[in-house]
Design a protein around this motif. Sequence first.
Motif, PDB file in Angstrom:
ATOM      1  N   ASP A 126       0.809  -1.221   0.000  1.00 28.16           N
ATOM      2  CA  ASP A 126       0.000   0.000   0.000  1.00 28.16           C
ATOM      3  C   ASP A 126       0.845   1.276   0.000  1.00 28.16           C
ATOM      4  OD1 ASP A 126      -2.299  -1.506  -0.028  1.00 28.16           O
ATOM      5  OD2 ASP A 126      -2.806  -1.168   2.067  1.00 28.16           O
ATOM      6  N   GLY A 127       2.164   1.130   0.051  1.00 24.64           N
ATOM      7  CA  GLY A 127       3.033   2.296  -0.005  1.00 24.64           C
ATOM      8  C   GLY A 127       3.200   3.020   1.317  1.00 24.64           C
ATOM      9  N   LEU A 128       2.840   2.359   2.425  1.00 22.70           N
ATOM     10  CA  LEU A 128       2.948   2.987   3.741  1.00 22.70           C
ATOM     11  C   LEU A 128       4.269   2.673   4.430  1.00 22.70           C
ATOM     12  CD1 LEU A 128      -0.684   2.200   4.897  1.00 22.70           C
ATOM     13  CD2 LEU A 128       0.184   4.397   4.089  1.00 22.70           C
ATOM     14  N   THR A 168       7.009   5.325   5.029  1.00 23.40           N
ATOM     15  CA  THR A 168       7.193   6.234   3.906  1.00 23.40           C
ATOM     16  C   THR A 168       6.524   7.562   4.268  1.00 23.40           C
ATOM     17  OG1 THR A 168       5.109   5.556   2.908  1.00 23.40           O
ATOM     18  CG2 THR A 168       7.092   4.307   2.254  1.00 23.40           C
ATOM     19  N   LEU A 189       3.876   8.671   2.999  1.00 26.21           N
ATOM     20  CA  LEU A 189       2.453   8.344   3.094  1.00 26.21           C
ATOM     21  C   LEU A 189       2.133   7.700   4.447  1.00 26.21           C
ATOM     22  CD1 LEU A 189      -0.220   8.351   1.495  1.00 26.21           C
ATOM     23  CD2 LEU A 189       0.428   6.089   0.620  1.00 26.21           C
ATOM     24  N   ALA A 191       2.190  10.371   7.108  1.00 28.90           N
ATOM     25  CA  ALA A 191       0.972  11.188   7.036  1.00 28.90           C
ATOM     26  C   ALA A 191      -0.194  10.459   7.714  1.00 28.90           C
ATOM     27  CB  ALA A 191       0.629  11.509   5.579  1.00 28.90           C
ATOM     28  N   LEU A 192      -0.296   9.151   7.506  1.00 30.49           N
ATOM     29  CA  LEU A 192      -1.329   8.368   8.180  1.00 30.49           C
ATOM     30  C   LEU A 192      -1.131   8.438   9.691  1.00 30.49           C
ATOM     31  CD1 LEU A 192      -3.642   6.289   8.405  1.00 30.49           C
ATOM     32  CD2 LEU A 192      -1.895   4.506   8.096  1.00 30.49           C
TER      33      LEU A 192
END
Length: 119
Positions: free
Chosen positions: A63-65, A83, A85, A88-89
């Motif tokens: 998922d790119g996290l 990452t 991303l 940010a989560l």
Amino acid sequence: MLKARDTMTCQIRDVLDRVGDKWTLAVVNELGGGPRRFTELKRGVPGISQRMLTVALRVLERDGLVGRTVHPVVPPRVDYELTALGRALLERVWGLIDWTVENHHEIEKARGRYDSLNR
């Protein structure tokens, strides 16, 4: 218009189902402290099995996290880190974590009251 809303609902549900599972946020929160090796993550997330940590990391990477870095040494060394991303989560989730810590006692009391009235 309805089709666009249905599509957005499905996208939202897909992501929230992912981050709302049993282990994802615990792993993301642990990685918030910086890069970790697998064994460090396993120690930092109480109760998670090796298999479930592997599954969670693969999903987060997909998922790119989470990023995965393999170092060319013997024995192989792999580091995991959030990452942009993923960070940010985590920034958004911290508010929910803080709220949970602040209100857990009140929720437990409410559950006790409800359960005693509905036996």
